[in-house]
Motif scaffolding. Structure first.
Motif, PDB file in Angstrom:
ATOM      1  N   GLY A 140      19.908  -1.662 -36.358  1.00  0.00           N
ATOM      2  CA  GLY A 140      18.899  -1.530 -35.379  1.00  0.00           C
ATOM      3  C   GLY A 140      18.907  -2.099 -34.050  1.00  0.00           C
ATOM      4  O   GLY A 140      18.701  -1.659 -32.899  1.00  0.00           O
ATOM      5  N   ARG A 141      19.865  -3.303 -34.004  1.00  0.00           N
ATOM      6  CA  ARG A 141      19.939  -3.855 -32.964  1.00  0.00           C
ATOM      7  C   ARG A 141      20.940  -3.185 -31.850  1.00  0.00           C
ATOM      8  O   ARG A 141      20.786  -2.982 -30.602  1.00  0.00           O
ATOM      9  CB  ARG A 141      20.638  -5.451 -33.046  1.00  0.00           C
ATOM     10  CG  ARG A 141      19.874  -6.708 -33.341  1.00  0.00           C
ATOM     11  CD  ARG A 141      19.300  -7.209 -32.184  1.00  0.00           C
ATOM     12  NE  ARG A 141      18.054  -6.328 -31.590  1.00  0.00           N
ATOM     13  CZ  ARG A 141      17.727  -6.108 -30.161  1.00  0.00           C
ATOM     14  NH1 ARG A 141      18.586  -6.616 -29.416  1.00  0.00           N
ATOM     15  NH2 ARG A 141      16.618  -5.352 -29.826  1.00  0.00           N
ATOM     16  N   VAL A 142      21.824  -2.467 -32.197  1.00  0.00           N
ATOM     17  CA  VAL A 142      22.651  -1.653 -31.405  1.00  0.00           C
ATOM     18  C   VAL A 142      22.078  -0.564 -30.996  1.00  0.00           C
ATOM     19  O   VAL A 142      22.005  -0.122 -29.973  1.00  0.00           O
ATOM     20  CB  VAL A 142      24.231  -1.319 -32.302  1.00  0.00           C
ATOM     21  CG1 VAL A 142      24.775  -0.220 -31.498  1.00  0.00           C
ATOM     22  CG2 VAL A 142      25.100  -2.368 -32.459  1.00  0.00           C
ATOM     23  N   SER A 143      21.287   0.150 -31.983  1.00  0.00           N
ATOM     24  CA  SER A 143      20.417   1.123 -31.449  1.00  0.00           C
ATOM     25  C   SER A 143      19.437   0.794 -30.346  1.00  0.00           C
ATOM     26  O   SER A 143      19.454   1.555 -29.365  1.00  0.00           O
ATOM     27  CB  SER A 143      19.778   1.681 -32.616  1.00  0.00           C
ATOM     28  OG  SER A 143      20.494   2.152 -33.786  1.00  0.00           O
ATOM     29  N   ALA A 192      14.668  -5.520 -35.914  1.00  0.00           N
ATOM     30  CA  ALA A 192      15.787  -5.125 -35.460  1.00  0.00           C
ATOM     31  C   ALA A 192      15.529  -4.383 -33.987  1.00  0.00           C
ATOM     32  O   ALA A 192      16.366  -5.012 -32.946  1.00  0.00           O
ATOM     33  CB  ALA A 192      16.907  -4.638 -36.267  1.00  0.00           C
ATOM     34  N   PHE A 193      14.845  -3.403 -34.142  1.00  0.00           N
ATOM     35  CA  PHE A 193      14.609  -2.719 -33.075  1.00  0.00           C
ATOM     36  C   PHE A 193      13.972  -3.542 -31.847  1.00  0.00           C
ATOM     37  O   PHE A 193      14.207  -3.561 -30.573  1.00  0.00           O
ATOM     38  CB  PHE A 193      13.614  -1.568 -33.240  1.00  0.00           C
ATOM     39  CG  PHE A 193      14.113  -0.314 -34.056  1.00  0.00           C
ATOM     40  CD1 PHE A 193      15.515   0.140 -33.594  1.00  0.00           C
ATOM     41  CD2 PHE A 193      13.725   0.487 -34.828  1.00  0.00           C
ATOM     42  CE1 PHE A 193      16.144   1.378 -33.957  1.00  0.00           C
ATOM     43  CE2 PHE A 193      14.066   1.620 -35.430  1.00  0.00           C
ATOM     44  CZ  PHE A 193      15.491   1.872 -35.187  1.00  0.00           C
ATOM     45  N   PRO A 201      14.832  -6.809 -22.174  1.00  0.00           N
ATOM     46  CA  PRO A 201      15.461  -5.491 -21.487  1.00  0.00           C
ATOM     47  C   PRO A 201      16.109  -4.674 -22.458  1.00  0.00           C
ATOM     48  O   PRO A 201      16.660  -3.531 -22.417  1.00  0.00           O
ATOM     49  CB  PRO A 201      16.283  -6.297 -20.346  1.00  0.00           C
ATOM     50  CG  PRO A 201      16.636  -7.382 -20.686  1.00  0.00           C
ATOM     51  CD  PRO A 201      15.303  -7.963 -21.243  1.00  0.00           C
ATOM     52  N   ASN A 202      16.658  -5.512 -23.506  1.00  0.00           N
ATOM     53  CA  ASN A 202      17.473  -4.833 -24.662  1.00  0.00           C
ATOM     54  C   ASN A 202      16.516  -4.534 -26.026  1.00  0.00           C
ATOM     55  O   ASN A 202      17.353  -4.325 -26.976  1.00  0.00           O
ATOM     56  CB  ASN A 202      18.767  -5.503 -24.890  1.00  0.00           C
ATOM     57  CG  ASN A 202      18.368  -6.996 -25.439  1.00  0.00           C
ATOM     58  OD1 ASN A 202      17.227  -7.318 -25.525  1.00  0.00           O
ATOM     59  ND2 ASN A 202      19.473  -7.611 -25.731  1.00  0.00           N
ATOM     60  N   SER A 203      15.405  -4.559 -25.980  1.00  0.00           N
ATOM     61  CA  SER A 203      14.474  -4.171 -27.147  1.00  0.00           C
ATOM     62  C   SER A 203      13.646  -3.071 -26.916  1.00  0.00           C
ATOM     63  O   SER A 203      13.417  -2.831 -25.729  1.00  0.00           O
ATOM     64  CB  SER A 203      13.655  -5.566 -27.562  1.00  0.00           C
ATOM     65  OG  SER A 203      14.548  -6.637 -27.894  1.00  0.00           O
TER      66      SER A 203
END
Length: 765
Positions: A140-143, A192-193, A201-203
Motif C-alpha cells: 500500500g505504501r509503495v502504491s 498504508a494508502f 505529498p506521498n499519500s
C-alpha cells in the motif's frame, strides 16, 4: 495566517503562479475540524447552485468526454474531479483550468490503484495469501508513493467485498472469504494508502469499495442482485467496510448491486442509517461508474430525472461518469423536489475530501512543478522491484509436493511449457494500473534468470488458453487480448510432449488469462479452461516429474490436476517481479509460506464454498453420510481448505494450554501452543486460532477465524505461540441485531489451516 486571509488566497483572483508559490512556500491550512468547517461554509456561500452541482461530477478521462471539453467544463466550474489520468502534464493542465474558474476550487484526480501503480504487486487474493500485514503495508505504501508521483490524489481501493462464490470474476480483486482476515487487511491497506496524513505529498485518499455486499451476487454473476438477512449482513459482510472506515478511509464507493430489492445507489438505509448514523462516517461517497443512470434498469426510477433525485436523496455525493446530476439537479432544486440542503450536504463532503487531501493548501501537491516531471514516466528507476519480488514470493501457496519434487535443482534440462509461461501481460493480473507488460518478468524469463548457464531450458506453448470461441470473442472486447495460436491444438500438444521428453522435469504454467478474472468476467465452471487439461494429461503420460504452476484469479476445481501433478503451486498473478519470485520458490531460494484466503472446491457444484458455514440439523459426517447434508457423487469436503498451504519443511503443533477454562466478562483468556519446525530447512507458517460458540440463541458457524500469527522457525526450533481472547472476541449479532456475547461453552481450535487443528473448550460465565 488567519482564516479570512487564507480564504482570500484560495478563492480570490489568484493565478497559477500564486498557487505554485503557495506550494513552494509551504503555506498550510488550520488543521482543526472547526477551521475546516468554517472554511468550507464560507466557500459555499460564494458558490452558485450550478457551481455546487459541478463539484458533484466525477468525470472519466477517455472517449466519453474529449480533453478540450473537459478543460472547458473545469474552467466553467462544472467538474469536481476526474479519474483515469496519470500523466502529470495532463493533470497540471486540468488543475490550471480549475485555477481559472470563478472560485478556483482545486480538482482532484483519482485512479484504480488496487495492487500497485507502476510497480505491480500480486493481485489482492495473492496479497491475502501472505497473511502478512507488514507485506501488505509495504504494498500500500509503495502504491501510494508511486500514484502520488503520477499526480493521483485518490484511489478506488481497497476492495473488501467478502467473496464465497469463485465464479465471480472480481474475486481476484478482493481478499477472500473470511470476515476477520479481510477486515484486518482492509484496515491495513487503508492506513498504508493514507499514510500518517492524507495531506502528505506521498499519500493518497482511500475509497473503500464496493459498499455493500457486492461479493454476494447471486450465481457469482457480476452486477447481479443480493438477497441477504440483516444478521448475515452485520455478521459476515459489513465488517470489512467498517474496518476501513474505522481506519480513517476518506471515501466509500457505492456498489452496483441491489440489496433485498433496493439498489445500493438509491439505498438511504445503507448510505445514511448504516454508514453515517451507525458508523459515524464523515467522508465522501462515490457512485460506481454510471450507476445513477442504472437505477432505471434496476426498475426503481422511471427516468433520468428520477434516478438523480433518488441518488442525491439517498446520500450519493459524487456522480461517477454520469450526467444525471449535471443535467437534472438544477431543475429538481428549482421544482422543490430536491432541497438546496440536500445538494449542500453532498458538496460539503466533496469539498471536505479536497481539504483532507491537502488540495486547498496546495492544488499542485502531488502534481508538482513541470520542471520536476520525469523525462520518462515509465523509467525503470520509478519502479520498486525489490519490494515487489519480496511480496510476490510471500503470496505463493504450495498446494502439493509429492516425494519432495520441489524445490527443483538448477541443473539438467527443464521443460517450461504452457500458454502462460511467457505471458508478461497476464502476469500483471487485472486492474494493473499504470504497470507495463514490457517491465514485467514472466515465468519463463524468471526461471531462465535463476538457472543461468547451470541448466538447459526447453519451451513449448502446449495449447491456447481456451478454445471456446464464444469466450474468446467476449473477452477480446475488453482492453486485453487473448492471443490465439492458429495451429491445430493437437499439434501444439505433440510439440510440448517432445519438449518434455527431452527434460528431467516439466514445469507447466497453466490457468486463466488475466481478463478471465476481471470485472464482467464471471464463469459457469471452475476447471482450467480449454485444451490445457489435455496438455496436462499428455505431459503426465511422459513419466517425467510434473510441476503445475497455476496462474489464476479465483479458486479453481483442480481434482484431476491434483491427482496428475507431482507438485502444484498456486501463484495467482504475481505482478512486475512475478517470474523472479516464482523462480525463488521453485528452486528453494525462498521457502513458500502462503496460505489460501479462499476455499478451493472439488467442483463448481460445491460453490458457494467457505469454511465458516453454519451447521445443519443433519451435518455432513464423512463416515456416516446417509441422510446428512452432502453431495453423493464426491466428498463434500473441499479439495483445499481455507488457510491451507504447505512448506518445504514440516511443522508440528502441540495440544492447547489455556490460562483459564472458565472466563468471566472481565477476564482475558490466553491460549498457547508450542509450534516446532520438524523438518530440515528454515520456514515460516501461519498459526491460526478459530472459535465455535457451541449453543447460542442463533445457529453459529462451525468455526470462525479470530486471530493468527506468522512465525519463522529454523530447523528443529520450537516456539510458544499465544493468543489472548476477551469478551469482545466472543460477540456476535443475535436475532435482534444486538452485538453481544452469550454465556456457554466455546470450542477453541489452533492449527495450520482451518481443518488441521487442535481443539479444547472453555466456558463464558
Amino acid at each position: 495566517m488567519n482564516k479570512l486571509c487564507f480564504l482570500s488566497l484560495v478563492i480570490g483572483l489568484v493565478s497559477q503562479s500564486a498557487w505554485a508559490e503557495n506550494a513552494t512556500t509551504g503555506v498550510g491550512t488550520p488543521s482543526t475540524l472547526q477551521a475546516k468547517n468554517a472554511f468550507i461554509a464560507n466557500l459555499m456561500k460564494q458558490m452558485t447552485l450550478d457551481e455546487k452541482i459541478g463539484q458533484l461530477r466525477l468525470i472519466s478521462i477517455g472517449p466519453e468526454m474529449p480533453k478540450p471539453e473537459i478543460l472547458k467544463e473545469i474552467t466553467a466550474g462544472r467538474i469536481g474531479g476526474t479519474f483515469n489520468s496519470v500523466v502529470l502534464p495532463d493533470n497540471r493542465a486540468m488543475q490550471d483550468a480549475a485555477g481559472h474558474s470563478r472560485n478556483k476550487i482545486p480538482m482532484f484526480f483519482a485512479y484504480d490503484v488496487v495492487h500497485g501503480q507502476r510497480t505491480v504487486f500480486p493481485i489482492s487474493l495473492g496479497l491475502a495469501s501472505t497473511w502478512d500485514m507488514n507485506a501488505i503495508t509495504r504494498t500500500g505504501r509503495v502504491s501510494a508513493i508511486e500514484a502520488a508521483a503520477d499526480g493521483v490524489d485518490m484511489t478506488f481501493a481497497p476492495m473488501v467485498d467478502i467473496t464465497r462464490d469463485a465464479r465471480w470474476g472480481r474475486s481476484s480483486e478482493g481478499f477472500g472469504e473470511d470476515t476477520y482476515l479481510v477486515s484486518r487487511i482492509s484496515a491495513t491497506m487503508t492506513r498504508a494508502f493514507q499514510g500518517t496524513s492524507m495531506q502528505a505529498p506521498n499519500s493518497i485518499m482511500a475509497v473503500v469499495k464496493h459498499f455493500a455486499l457486492y461479493g454476494a451476487v447471486e450465481g457469482g454473476r457480476d452486477y447481479n442482485t443480493v438477497d441477504m438477512s440483516p444478521v448475515r449482513m452485520q455478521q459476515d459482510y459489513l465488517p470489512p467496510y467498517r474496518a476501513s472506515i474505522d481506519a480513517g478511509a476518506g471515501g466509500v464507493m457505492i456498489a452496483l448491486n441491489s440489496i433485498n430489492g433496493v439498489p445500493s445507489t438509491s439505498n438511504a438505509w445503507l448510505l445514511q442509517d448504516v454508514l453515517r448514523r451507525d458508523w459515524g462516517f464523515k467522508g465522501v461517497t462515490v457512485s460506481d461508474h454510471g450507476a445513477i443512470k442504472e437505477l432505471i434498469d434496476h426498475g426503481v426510477a422511471k427516468d433520468f430525472r428520477e434516478a438523480a433525485k433518488l441518488a442525491i436523496k439517498a446520500g450519493v455525493d459524487l456522480s461517477m461518469n454520469d450526467k444525471a446530476y449535471g443535467e437534472e439537479l438544477p431543475d429538481l432544486v428549482k421544482s422543490g423536489e430536491v432541497s438546496v440542503k440536500e445538494v449542500d450536504n453532498a458538496v460539503r463532503e466533496v469539498l471536505g475530501a479536497k481539504w483532507e487531501m491537502g488540495l486547498f493548501a496546495n492544488p499542485y501537491l502531488r502534481i508538482g512543478a513541470a520542471v520536476d516531471d520525469p523525462a520518462d514516466r515509465n523509467a525503470e528507476n520509478r519502479l520498486h522491484r525489490a519490494e515487489a519480488r519480496d511480496v510476490a514470493r510471500k503470496s505463493v501457496v504450495l498446494l502439493k509436493n509429492q516425494n519432495d519434487t520441489l524445490p527443483l535443482k538448477k541443473q539438467g534440462t527443464i521443460a517450461v511449457i504452457g500458454p502462460l509461461a511467457k505471458s508478461s501481460m497476464d502476469m500483471m493480473g487485472s486492474w494493473s494500473a499504470a504497470g507495463l507488460a514490457r517491465q514485467t518478468v514472466n515465468a519463463y524469463d524468471g526461471i531462465a534468470a535463476a538457472v543461468g548457464d547451470k541448466a538447459k531450458l526447453v519451451y513449448a506453448l502446449g495449447s491456447n488458453i481456451t478454445d471456446n470461441q464464444h469466450a474468446i470473442t467476449y473477452l477480446n472486447k475488453m482492453d486485453d487480448q487473448i492471443a490465439i495460436d492458429p495451429r491445430p491444438e493437437q499439434e501444439m500438444i505433440d510439440e510440448a510432449v517432445k519438449a518434455a521428453q527431452q527434460a528431467d522435469v516439466v514445469v507447466a504454467v497453466v490457468g486463466e488469462s488475466r481478463n478471465m478474472s476481471h470485472e464482467a468476467a464471471s464463469r459457469v465452471d471452475l476447471v482450467i479452461p480449454g485444451r490445457q487439461r489435455d496438455l496436462i494429461r499428455a505431459l503426465k503420460a511422459t513419466g517425467k516429474p510434473l510441476v503445475l504452476v497455476l496462474m489464476n484469479g479465483r479458486p479453481l476445481a483442480l481434482g484431476e490436476e491434483n491427482e496428475l501433478a507431482d507438485a502444484m503451486v498456486e501463484s495467482w498473478f504475481l505482478g512486475t517481479e512475478g517470474g523472479n519470485a516464482l523462480a525463488d520458490v521453485l528452486f528453494g531460494d525462498y521457502n513458500p509460506s502462503g496460505k489460501l484466503p479462499m476455499t478451493f472446491p472439488r467442483s463448481v457444484g460445491q460453490v458457494p464454498a467457505y469454511y465458516n458455514h453454519l451447521n445443519t440439523g443433519r451435518p455432513y459426517r464423512p463416515n456416516d453420510s446417509n441422510y446428512t447434508s452432502n453431495y453423493f457423487e464426491e466428498p463434500t469436503s473441499p479439495l483445499f481448505p481455507f488457510g491451507y498451504g504447505l512448506s518445504y519443511t514440516q511443522f508440528s503443533v502441540s495440544d492447547i494450554t489455556l490460562s483459564i477454562n472458565k472466563m468471566t466478562r472481565k477476564d482475558k483468556l490466553t491460549a498457547s501452543v508450542m509450534v516446532k519446525n520438524t523438518g530440515k530447512v528454515a520456514g515460516e507458517t501461519v498459526v491460526q486460532l478459530y472459535l465455535r460458540d457451541v449453543a447460542a440463541s442463533i445457529s453459529r458457524p462451525v468455526k470462525e477465524l479470530k486471530n493468527f500469527q506468522k512465525v519463522m522457525l529454523k530447523s528443529g526450533e520450537e516456539k510458544s505461540v499465544s493468543f489472548t481472547l476477551t469478551e469482545e472476541d466472543l460477540k456476535f449479532f443475535n436475532p435482534s441485531l444486538k452485538y453481544a456475547a452469550e454465556a456457554g461453552e466455546f470450542k477453541l481450535m489452533i492449527g495450520l489451516d482451518s481443518e488441521n487443528v487442535k481443539e479444547t473448550t472453555f466456558n463464558l460465565l
